[in-house]
Design a protein around this motif. Sequence first.
Motif, PDB file in Angstrom:
ATOM      1  N   VAL A 218       0.835  -1.195   0.000  1.00  0.00           N
ATOM      2  CA  VAL A 218       0.000   0.000   0.000  1.00  0.00           C
ATOM      3  C   VAL A 218       0.873   1.249   0.000  1.00  0.00           C
ATOM      4  CG1 VAL A 218      -1.841  -1.209   1.216  1.00  0.00           C
ATOM      5  CG2 VAL A 218      -0.192   0.112   2.525  1.00  0.00           C
ATOM      6  N   PRO A 219       0.444   2.329  -0.683  1.00  0.00           N
ATOM      7  CA  PRO A 219       1.231   3.564  -0.693  1.00  0.00           C
ATOM      8  C   PRO A 219       1.093   4.360   0.593  1.00  0.00           C
ATOM      9  CG  PRO A 219      -0.760   3.829  -1.998  1.00  0.00           C
ATOM     10  CD  PRO A 219      -0.725   2.387  -1.591  1.00  0.00           C
ATOM     11  N   LYS A 220       0.014   4.113   1.356  1.00  0.00           N
ATOM     12  CA  LYS A 220      -0.203   4.835   2.605  1.00  0.00           C
ATOM     13  C   LYS A 220      -1.082   3.993   3.509  1.00  0.00           C
ATOM     14  CE  LYS A 220      -3.204   8.131   2.833  1.00  0.00           C
ATOM     15  NZ  LYS A 220      -3.922   9.415   2.681  1.00  0.00           N
ATOM     16  N   GLU A 221      -0.967   4.246   4.803  1.00  0.00           N
ATOM     17  CA  GLU A 221      -1.817   3.567   5.772  1.00  0.00           C
ATOM     18  C   GLU A 221      -2.695   4.626   6.443  1.00  0.00           C
ATOM     19  OE1 GLU A 221       0.522  -0.464   6.911  1.00  0.00           O
ATOM     20  OE2 GLU A 221       1.207   1.334   7.973  1.00  0.00           O
ATOM     21  N   GLY A 222      -3.482   4.209   7.456  1.00  0.00           N
ATOM     22  CA  GLY A 222      -4.406   5.148   8.073  1.00  0.00           C
ATOM     23  C   GLY A 222      -5.711   5.250   7.317  1.00  0.00           C
ATOM     24  N   VAL A 223      -6.001   4.295   6.407  1.00  0.00           N
ATOM     25  CA  VAL A 223      -7.249   4.283   5.645  1.00  0.00           C
ATOM     26  C   VAL A 223      -7.721   2.837   5.535  1.00  0.00           C
ATOM     27  CG1 VAL A 223      -6.659   6.335   4.300  1.00  0.00           C
ATOM     28  CG2 VAL A 223      -6.034   4.092   3.446  1.00  0.00           C
ATOM     29  N   TYR A 224      -8.915   2.655   4.932  1.00  0.00           N
ATOM     30  CA  TYR A 224      -9.423   1.333   4.601  1.00  0.00           C
ATOM     31  C   TYR A 224      -9.075   1.009   3.154  1.00  0.00           C
ATOM     32  CZ  TYR A 224     -12.405   0.469   8.705  1.00  0.00           C
ATOM     33  OH  TYR A 224     -12.878   0.205   9.955  1.00  0.00           O
ATOM     34  N   TYR A 225      -8.895  -0.281   2.869  1.00  0.00           N
ATOM     35  CA  TYR A 225      -8.757  -0.757   1.502  1.00  0.00           C
ATOM     36  C   TYR A 225      -9.804  -1.844   1.269  1.00  0.00           C
ATOM     37  CZ  TYR A 225      -4.342   1.690   0.865  1.00  0.00           C
ATOM     38  OH  TYR A 225      -3.380   2.659   0.752  1.00  0.00           O
ATOM     39  N   TYR A 226     -10.397  -1.860   0.053  1.00  0.00           N
ATOM     40  CA  TYR A 226     -11.303  -2.926  -0.367  1.00  0.00           C
ATOM     41  C   TYR A 226     -10.567  -3.815  -1.367  1.00  0.00           C
ATOM     42  CZ  TYR A 226     -15.397  -0.525   1.609  1.00  0.00           C
ATOM     43  OH  TYR A 226     -16.309   0.056   2.443  1.00  0.00           O
ATOM     44  N   VAL A 227     -10.633  -5.125  -1.173  1.00  0.00           N
ATOM     45  CA  VAL A 227     -10.121  -6.090  -2.141  1.00  0.00           C
ATOM     46  C   VAL A 227     -11.331  -6.781  -2.765  1.00  0.00           C
ATOM     47  CG1 VAL A 227      -8.656  -8.091  -2.527  1.00  0.00           C
ATOM     48  CG2 VAL A 227      -8.028  -6.415  -0.787  1.00  0.00           C
ATOM     49  N   ILE A 228     -11.443  -6.730  -4.102  1.00  0.00           N
ATOM     50  CA  ILE A 228     -12.622  -7.189  -4.817  1.00  0.00           C
ATOM     51  C   ILE A 228     -12.184  -8.234  -5.840  1.00  0.00           C
ATOM     52  CG2 ILE A 228     -14.585  -6.467  -6.241  1.00  0.00           C
ATOM     53  CD1 ILE A 228     -13.845  -3.562  -5.141  1.00  0.00           C
ATOM     54  N   ALA A 229     -12.944  -9.314  -5.968  1.00  0.00           N
ATOM     55  CA  ALA A 229     -12.612 -10.361  -6.937  1.00  0.00           C
ATOM     56  C   ALA A 229     -12.998  -9.916  -8.340  1.00  0.00           C
ATOM     57  CB  ALA A 229     -13.334 -11.652  -6.577  1.00  0.00           C
ATOM     58  N   ASN A 230     -12.135 -10.164  -9.316  1.00  0.00           N
ATOM     59  CA  ASN A 230     -12.437  -9.880 -10.716  1.00  0.00           C
ATOM     60  C   ASN A 230     -13.263 -11.023 -11.313  1.00  0.00           C
ATOM     61  OD1 ASN A 230     -11.088  -7.432 -10.709  1.00  0.00           O
ATOM     62  ND2 ASN A 230      -9.125  -8.363 -11.244  1.00  0.00           N
ATOM     63  N   ASP A 231     -13.770 -10.798 -12.519  1.00  0.00           N
ATOM     64  CA  ASP A 231     -14.588 -11.818 -13.184  1.00  0.00           C
ATOM     65  C   ASP A 231     -13.808 -13.132 -13.291  1.00  0.00           C
ATOM     66  OD1 ASP A 231     -16.599 -10.021 -13.472  1.00  0.00           O
ATOM     67  OD2 ASP A 231     -16.157  -9.521 -15.562  1.00  0.00           O
TER      68      ASP A 231
END
Length: 1004
Positions: free
Chosen positions: A67-80
Motif C-alpha cells: 500500500v502507498p499509505k496507511e491510516g485508511v481502509y482498503y477494499y479487495v474485490i474479486a475480478n470476473d
Amino acid sequence: METKPILNMKKLYLFLISAILAICCSAGAQAQMATFKWEYPGAVTIRQTNINNPDLELPEDATSFTVPKEGVYYYVIANDGYALKNATFTDKNGIARTIDPATPYGKDYQAIAINLMANQNKGCEYTINVGKAVIDAKFTLDIENGADCISAITLSGGRKLDIQKGKQTIEFASEIENKVTISVANTKSIYSVKLNDTEIDVQNFYGSKSYSIDNIADGDVLSILGYENGDPVAETCKMTVEIPENAKGALKQIWNNSNLKEVVADEDGTYTVDKGSIINLRFNEDYEINSIKANDDELVVNGLTSSKFTVNADTHIVIDATPIEYNDVTWTVYIANPEGVNLRAGNGLAGYDLDLSQGGEAVDSDIEFKSASESGTTISPAMTVPGSQTYKYTFSVSSKYASLMYTPKEGYWIKGARTSSLSTAAENPVTDHTFYVYAKKIDRSAQAIVYLSTNGVNAIINGSGTDSRFTISQQGYNTLEFDPEYDTPFSGRFYSNAVENPAVYLDGNLIKADENSLYSLTIKEGSVVKMFGDGKTHSESEIAIEAAPGATAEITYDKIKTADGTFKCFDGTEVTIVPGAFTTISIDGKPVEASAMSKAAATEGTAHTFTTTGAHKISLAYNGPAIDEYVLDPVSGSTVESLDQFTIAFPNATDVTVEMASDEILFMSRDQTYAAWDMAVEKVEDAECPTFRLTPSPAPTALKSYVLNIPAGFFKINGETNSSEIDANFTLSKNLSDIEVMFSPTGDVPVSEYPYFNIVFDESLQVSASDDFASKCTVTFDGETLTPDTDFMTGSEGNFFTIMLSNPEYFRPGALKVSLAEGALSLSGTPSPAIEHTWNLVEPKEYVCTITPDDTQTVTSLNKVTIVFENAETASIDNSFGVSLKGGTPGNADYYNQTGKITVVENEEHPTFDITFNPAPTNAGKYVLTIGYGVFYLDNIASYPLAYLTRTYTLSPSTGIEGVIADGEANGDIYNLQGVKLNSEWSDLPAGLYIVGGKKVMKH
C-alpha cells in the motif's frame, strides 16, 4: 566566515532524545507498509476507500501489492472468473486473524475490507485467499411469493442472484460459492426459508434480518415463502411535491428505504408508493434546503438528505429551497515544469480543467520541500525544487469546487507535492488554497544490462512507475534504459524453459526469489543483471589487470561496466580493451597480435574483445617517453599551517589536461578516513609550464598528518601519456588558543521538563568527548556538584556539545555552571582549551489562554470556538488533530463525535486560532470540548496544554427565543426554525412558524 545558526531549543531537544534512543537501540528498522498477496495474477482489484473508491493500478501479472499509505481502509474485490474466500494475517500483537467478505454499506458488490487505521493492523502481510470460480454444480431457487421481502441473495465470493418470483436453476462454483446469504428488505419479514424441506432460522443482527445456508450442494432446493397466503394486495398512497419555481432542480431523488429503490414519478407528476413505505428525499448540491414539510410535519435536513418519514396516507410534501450563489475563490499554485501537469477544479468526477498554457509568473529562487511524514513514516522525502523551472499560477475558481486535482501528463511524473506549509504532502484532491507541485519529465537515459543465457529464457522487469514495465526475451546482452528516479525500485520475474527457478545475479550477487517467484532488484546506472536458466551453479572468476607506468587502456565488460582495476565476472563475459597511446596488450602472457587487433595493434582506440573462460590476466605495457615529472607545492613531507590549496606543475610537458573527475582526489587522515570530500581543479593561466591549482573542500582542519592521493591517469600529458599515481604527505599544525566558542540558549533559560544546554564551536570542527572526559568535566547547580548519568547526560554531534539535566530535582530556577578543563573535548582531533559558562534558569512563563464561548452559560451555537493566547509572542499548531467535541450517548442516533479543524486568525493583536467542526452540532444537550497535549507550540519554547484541557458546554439552539406571536409582522431579518436566514419577503412566505427579531412569529 559564515557561522552555523544555533538550533532552536525544541529541535535540539528532539536531536538529543533521538541520539539517546539511537545509543540505546540497535539499527532502527524503517516502518514497513502493509502488503497484500494472492495466488492468481489478475484475480483481484484493490480500492482505497476514502477517495471516491478509485481502482489502484496493478500490473497484469501482479500477485502482491504494497500500500502507498496507511491510516485508511482498503477494499479487495474479486475480478470476473474469481471469487473471494477470506483474508488471513497475523496482527502486530501476534494474533492470527481472518477477514470474511462482506457487502460494504451502500455498495452493490462484496469485498474484503482491510482496516489500516488500526495500529495493530499496520505493516502486516495479508494473504488474500481467492479462488477460480469454476462452475460445476446447480441448485434450484424457488421463490413462491414475496419477492419484495428480499433485498438481496448473495453467494460467497460476492456474486448476487436475480430476485424474481418462481423457480430458477442457479449454476455455481461449489468450491467457492457454497454459501448463500438471503438479506431481508427493510420493514419486511419472510414467512419461511427451507433447504430441502428443512426450515432455516432467521438471523437478527441489530434489527437487520438475514438467512445463511453454509453448505449449498449440487441438486439442493432452496424454497422461499415471503407471505403465508400468497402475495398480498398492496395498499398504495399518493405523494405530491410542492417546490418554488426557481428551485425546481433542488430535488434530486425520492428514495424508498423499504425496497431500496428510487421512486419514479407517474405521468401526472405524482408519486405512488406502498402504504407504510419509509421515504427520504435527496437533494442537489447547488441548492440550500431551508425547510421541508410532509403533511405539515417538519422534516430535518441532514446535509443533502431529509430525515426518513413513513407514508401511511396521501402525503403533500412542501420544500422551501433556494439556489446557492457561489463566490469565486483565489487559488495559488506553484508548478515546476507545468508543461507536464494537468490541473483540474474539483475532484476529477466533477469540475473542469484549468488552463496552464498561458504561462505563469516566474519564480526567482529554489523552493525547499521538507520531508512529509504520516504516522511516523516518511511518505515523501525532502527535495529542492528548481526555481528556474517553477511558475506561480493564480486562479479564480468557483467556491462550489472545494478542491483542485493535479495529475501528470504523458511522459511526466509527480516527484512531490506540498501544501502551503511545505512539510505536508498535498494529496489529491487538494483543499489547501496554496500548494506546490513538482513534476519531472521521465528521462530514461540511464542504462543497465540484462543478460539472458542462451537456452530459452526471458524476463519481465517491473519498475515503480505506472508505465515501468520492461519485457526482455532476446538471448544474450540486452540494454535496459530507465529513469533512476521514476522507475526504481524494480522487481523481476524470470522464466526458463530448462529449469523452474533460474539463477539470477545482480552486480555479481545472487538474488533469491520470494514465495511468489518475484525478485527484488536494486538496479542502478551501470548495473548488470544476469539470468542463467541451465540449472547449474555459476561462480565468478577474477580478471586481473597489470598496467606499467604510463600504460593506459579503457576496459569494459558486460557491455557497460568500466574496469579500473582487478574485477570479477562470470564465464562467457565479453571484455573489450581499447589501448591508449604507446600501450600494447597481453592476455594470459600472450601478446595480442595484429591478426586479432588489426595491423595497428598499438594504436590508441583500436578495440580488442574477448570472451572469458575463467580467470584471466590482462597486461598493459608502455613504450613512450618519460614526461610525467611534476613539482608539488607545498612539497611532500612539509609541516604547514594550512592545507587550503596546492599547486602541481609539469616542467617537461607542453600540454596537460585533466582526464578524471576531481572527486577522484582523496585526502586521507592517518586512520584511513576521508578528510576532504571534494577537490576543485583549476588550470593556472600564463604559467611557464602546465600548472594546476588544487583546492580541497572542506579544507582539513584537524592537527594530523594527511596523505594527498592523485590517482594514476588523473592527468593526460601531451595527449598521449597518463600521469602516474602521486602520494604526498603533510603535517597540519594550527593554534586553537583563540578559538571562538558560543553558548546556546542565550540569556535566562525558562525551566523545562528536560533542560538542555549547548556549547557550539566553529562549524569546521568535529566535537567529541575525550577518553578522560569524566575527570575533566564539572557541573554544579547553585554551587552543588552534580553526578554524571544520575543528574545529567552529555552528547555531541558535528560542532555541537550538549548537556541535558536528567534529575527532576534540578528542574527549577538556579545557576547551572559547566567547567571543562583543557583537553576535556577533542576538536577535530585537537585537545580543546579550558571552557567555563553559567546558565541562569528561571521560572517558565505561565501562559494565559482565553476560550470563547465561555462555558459558564448556555450557548446557542458551537459552530466555532476561538482561542486567544494573551501573553504569548508567537504560537503555532503542533498537532492539528488534537481537538475534539463530543456529546450525546455512544451508540445512539444523537451521539456526536467530531475532530475540529484549527485555523490561524490573521492580523490579531495576540496569537488567535479558530476551531470549527464539520458538521457542527445541532441537537440541544451537553458537549465536551477537549484540547489534547501539545496542540500548540508557544514562543518556540513551550507546548500547550501540558495536560488535556476540557470545556463543557450546554447547547440550546433555541435559547433567547421566547414566546410565539400569532399573526405577527416581520420587522427585521427572517429565519426558519433551523436558524437559516431566508431571503424571501414576509408576504411571499407560506404559512408557518418563523423567527423574527429573536421571537417566534406565526404566519397564517
